[in-house]
Design a protein around this motif. Structure first.
Motif, PDB file in Angstrom:
ATOM      1  N   THR A   9       1.002  -1.127   0.133  1.00 54.94           N
ATOM      2  CA  THR A   9      -0.111   0.005  -0.166  1.00 54.94           C
ATOM      3  C   THR A   9       0.892   1.365   0.051  1.00 54.94           C
ATOM      4  N   LEU A  10       1.875   1.236   0.838  1.00 57.14           N
ATOM      5  CA  LEU A  10       2.813   2.551   0.889  1.00 57.14           C
ATOM      6  C   LEU A  10       3.400   2.423  -0.503  1.00 57.14           C
ATOM      7  N   LEU A  11       3.868   1.488  -1.123  1.00 59.42           N
ATOM      8  CA  LEU A  11       4.657   1.758  -2.405  1.00 59.42           C
ATOM      9  C   LEU A  11       3.958   2.335  -3.321  1.00 59.42           C
ATOM     10  N   HIS A  12       2.493   1.664  -3.400  1.00 55.76           N
ATOM     11  CA  HIS A  12       1.615   2.172  -4.512  1.00 55.76           C
ATOM     12  C   HIS A  12       1.412   3.798  -4.210  1.00 55.76           C
ATOM     13  N   ILE A  13       1.171   4.058  -2.999  1.00 54.38           N
ATOM     14  CA  ILE A  13       0.858   5.695  -2.775  1.00 54.38           C
ATOM     15  C   ILE A  13       2.153   6.609  -2.992  1.00 54.38           C
ATOM     16  N   LEU A  14       3.396   5.655  -2.839  1.00 51.09           N
ATOM     17  CA  LEU A  14       4.559   6.629  -3.124  1.00 51.09           C
ATOM     18  C   LEU A  14       4.659   6.931  -4.791  1.00 51.09           C
ATOM     19  N   GLY A  15       4.067   5.704  -5.334  1.00 50.41           N
ATOM     20  CA  GLY A  15       4.137   5.714  -6.921  1.00 50.41           C
ATOM     21  C   GLY A  15       3.083   6.519  -7.570  1.00 50.41           C
ATOM     22  N   GLY A  16       2.239   6.847  -6.877  1.00 48.92           N
ATOM     23  CA  GLY A  16       1.236   7.864  -7.512  1.00 48.92           C
ATOM     24  C   GLY A  16      -0.118   6.979  -8.079  1.00 48.92           C
ATOM     25  N   VAL A  18      12.660   7.994  -9.717  1.00 47.28           N
ATOM     26  CA  VAL A  18      12.538   6.694  -8.443  1.00 47.28           C
ATOM     27  C   VAL A  18      12.057   5.654  -9.147  1.00 47.28           C
ATOM     28  N   VAL A  19      12.789   4.598  -8.847  1.00 48.23           N
ATOM     29  CA  VAL A  19      12.179   2.994  -8.969  1.00 48.23           C
ATOM     30  C   VAL A  19      11.826   2.351  -7.903  1.00 48.23           C
ATOM     31  N   LEU A  20      10.646   1.872  -8.055  1.00 48.59           N
ATOM     32  CA  LEU A  20       9.740   1.284  -7.042  1.00 48.59           C
ATOM     33  C   LEU A  20       9.538  -0.108  -7.320  1.00 48.59           C
ATOM     34  N   ALA A  21      10.107  -1.223  -6.503  1.00 48.51           N
ATOM     35  CA  ALA A  21       9.676  -2.678  -6.822  1.00 48.51           C
ATOM     36  C   ALA A  21       9.163  -3.215  -5.784  1.00 48.51           C
ATOM     37  N   ARG A  58       4.301   7.988 -15.544  1.00 50.40           N
ATOM     38  CA  ARG A  58       5.030   7.353 -16.760  1.00 50.40           C
ATOM     39  C   ARG A  58       6.393   8.201 -16.805  1.00 50.40           C
ATOM     40  N   ARG A  59       6.568   9.471 -16.346  1.00 49.26           N
ATOM     41  CA  ARG A  59       7.860  10.274 -16.638  1.00 49.26           C
ATOM     42  C   ARG A  59       8.770   9.912 -15.516  1.00 49.26           C
ATOM     43  N   HIS A  60       8.365   9.988 -14.396  1.00 40.84           N
ATOM     44  CA  HIS A  60       9.162   9.948 -13.193  1.00 40.84           C
ATOM     45  C   HIS A  60       9.157   8.818 -12.208  1.00 40.84           C
ATOM     46  N   VAL A  61       8.276   7.945 -12.591  1.00 36.25           N
ATOM     47  CA  VAL A  61       8.387   6.636 -11.517  1.00 36.25           C
ATOM     48  C   VAL A  61       8.523   5.321 -12.468  1.00 36.25           C
ATOM     49  N   GLY A  62       9.434   4.507 -11.847  1.00 41.29           N
ATOM     50  CA  GLY A  62       9.407   3.102 -12.364  1.00 41.29           C
ATOM     51  C   GLY A  62       8.998   2.162 -11.514  1.00 41.29           C
ATOM     52  N   LEU A  63       7.952   1.396 -11.969  1.00 43.38           N
ATOM     53  CA  LEU A  63       7.224   0.678 -11.129  1.00 43.38           C
ATOM     54  C   LEU A  63       7.519  -1.062 -11.766  1.00 43.38           C
ATOM     55  N   ILE A  64       8.046  -1.946 -10.685  1.00 42.58           N
ATOM     56  CA  ILE A  64       8.406  -3.449 -11.172  1.00 42.58           C
ATOM     57  C   ILE A  64       7.722  -4.060 -10.302  1.00 42.58           C
ATOM     58  N   TYR A  65       6.761  -4.946 -10.654  1.00 42.57           N
ATOM     59  CA  TYR A  65       5.706  -5.983  -9.966  1.00 42.57           C
ATOM     60  C   TYR A  65       6.465  -7.362  -9.956  1.00 42.57           C
ATOM     61  N   GLN A  66       5.970  -8.044  -8.691  1.00 37.85           N
ATOM     62  CA  GLN A  66       6.285  -9.445  -8.422  1.00 37.85           C
ATOM     63  C   GLN A  66       5.737 -10.399  -9.744  1.00 37.85           C
ATOM     64  N   ARG A  73      13.187  -9.195 -16.100  1.00 39.66           N
ATOM     65  CA  ARG A  73      14.407  -8.347 -16.696  1.00 39.66           C
ATOM     66  C   ARG A  73      13.502  -7.500 -17.821  1.00 39.66           C
ATOM     67  N   VAL A  74      12.657  -8.158 -18.394  1.00 40.72           N
ATOM     68  CA  VAL A  74      11.819  -7.143 -19.338  1.00 40.72           C
ATOM     69  C   VAL A  74      11.023  -6.085 -18.706  1.00 40.72           C
ATOM     70  N   SER A  75      10.533  -6.313 -17.307  1.00 37.76           N
ATOM     71  CA  SER A  75       9.808  -5.388 -16.529  1.00 37.76           C
ATOM     72  C   SER A  75      10.817  -4.538 -16.015  1.00 37.76           C
ATOM     73  N   ILE A  76      11.840  -4.740 -15.495  1.00 34.79           N
ATOM     74  CA  ILE A  76      12.934  -3.817 -15.058  1.00 34.79           C
ATOM     75  C   ILE A  76      13.305  -2.931 -16.316  1.00 34.79           C
ATOM     76  N   GLY A  77      13.576  -3.595 -17.471  1.00 35.22           N
ATOM     77  CA  GLY A  77      13.752  -2.441 -18.620  1.00 35.22           C
ATOM     78  C   GLY A  77      12.542  -1.567 -18.944  1.00 35.22           C
ATOM     79  N   ARG A  78      11.400  -1.947 -18.774  1.00 33.65           N
ATOM     80  CA  ARG A  78      10.171  -1.083 -18.829  1.00 33.65           C
ATOM     81  C   ARG A  78      10.218   0.050 -17.842  1.00 33.65           C
ATOM     82  N   ALA A  79      10.641  -0.435 -16.540  1.00 36.84           N
ATOM     83  CA  ALA A  79      10.679   0.655 -15.605  1.00 36.84           C
ATOM     84  C   ALA A  79      11.653   1.698 -15.690  1.00 36.84           C
ATOM     85  N   LEU A  80      12.711   1.188 -16.290  1.00 36.87           N
ATOM     86  CA  LEU A  80      13.818   1.987 -16.381  1.00 36.87           C
ATOM     87  C   LEU A  80      14.001   2.754 -17.829  1.00 36.87           C
TER      88      LEU A  80
END
Length: 226
Positions: A48-55, A162-165, A84-92, A149-156
């Motif tokens: 919940t905290l991570l999702h709030i930090l990431g908008g 900020v990258v949130l995983a 899209r521009r400022h946050v990279g989200l990586i999910y399980q 790895r693809v999801s990390i690439g998408r996030a970066l």
């Protein structure tokens, strides 16, 4: 220099007897380029905290500031652009688009933003991620580690601040997990991106600069380890 600040964050689900307080007055700040691990038992409020930090999920009350700007002062359209521009989200669970190949999945945030793909950055990421030769593969043709790895690439790809995983190694074997953590650390160091990782893995947490422990929606401890 501070890049992220949470002030008195509360998140309440439901009402009356069914009310659940997922976050209870959480406040902390993160320095630019810091690698922060957030740990705690299941149901403690980490995701919940991570999702709030990431908008992604609005707080019931409280503020989130990124680069000095109030994240939730934006309307929904502005918030989508901000993510899209400022946050990279990586999910399980990777969250890749099954009908898109590796290159298309990685560049999706850029294309959705109506911007031109930085080919040099794309090629660099594909090389760093060990995906050379698999650019045209669909997610179903990749291993779990390769999909992550693809999801990390998408996030970066958008060079986020900020990258949130969220449990990025939760579905991977130990070898793939180690490789993914090394990739995240590499991006943190190479691109000077701030990295916040939710994990149950003590080994991952101990590689971070700082460990924040959450329990029952509150910060239990906050320790800088390097």
């Amino acid at each position: 220099m501070e890049i992220l600040r949470a002030e008195n964050l509360c998140k309440i689900y439901g009402s009356g007897e069914n009310q659940v307080r997922a976050l209870d007055n959480v406040s902390f700040s993160v320095e630019r380029g810091q690698f922060v691990a957030i740990i705690g038992p299941s149901g403690s409020g980490k995701s919940t905290l991570l999702h709030i930090l990431g908008g992604v999920d609005k707080p019931t009350s409280g503020k989130v500031y990124m680069d000095g700007s109030d994240v939730y002062s934006r309307n929904d359209k502005e918030l989508a652009i901000f993510r899209r521009r400022h946050v990279g989200l990586i999910y399980q669970f990777y969250n890749l688009i099954p009908v898109l190949d590796v290159t298309e999945n990685i560049t999706l945030p850029v294309l959705m933003d109506g911007r031109k793909v930085n080919r040099a950055r794309l090629e660099e990421l594909i090389s760093i991620l060990g995906l050379k030769g698999r650019e045209k593969h669909l997610p179903s043709e990749l291993s779990g580690g390769q999909q992550q790895r693809v999801s990390i690439g998408r996030a970066l790809m958008n060079a986020p601040s900020v990258v949130l995983a969220d449990e990025p190694t939760g579905n991977l074997d130990s070898k793939s997990s180690r490789e993914i953590v090394e990739l995240l650390k590499y991006s943190n160091q190479k691109y000077k991106q701030t990295l916040i990782v939710i994990t149950h893995d003590e080994n991952i947490a101990l590689q971070s600069d700082r460990i924040i422990s959450i329990e029952d929606g509150r910060i239990k401890s906050d320790e800088v380890i390097r």
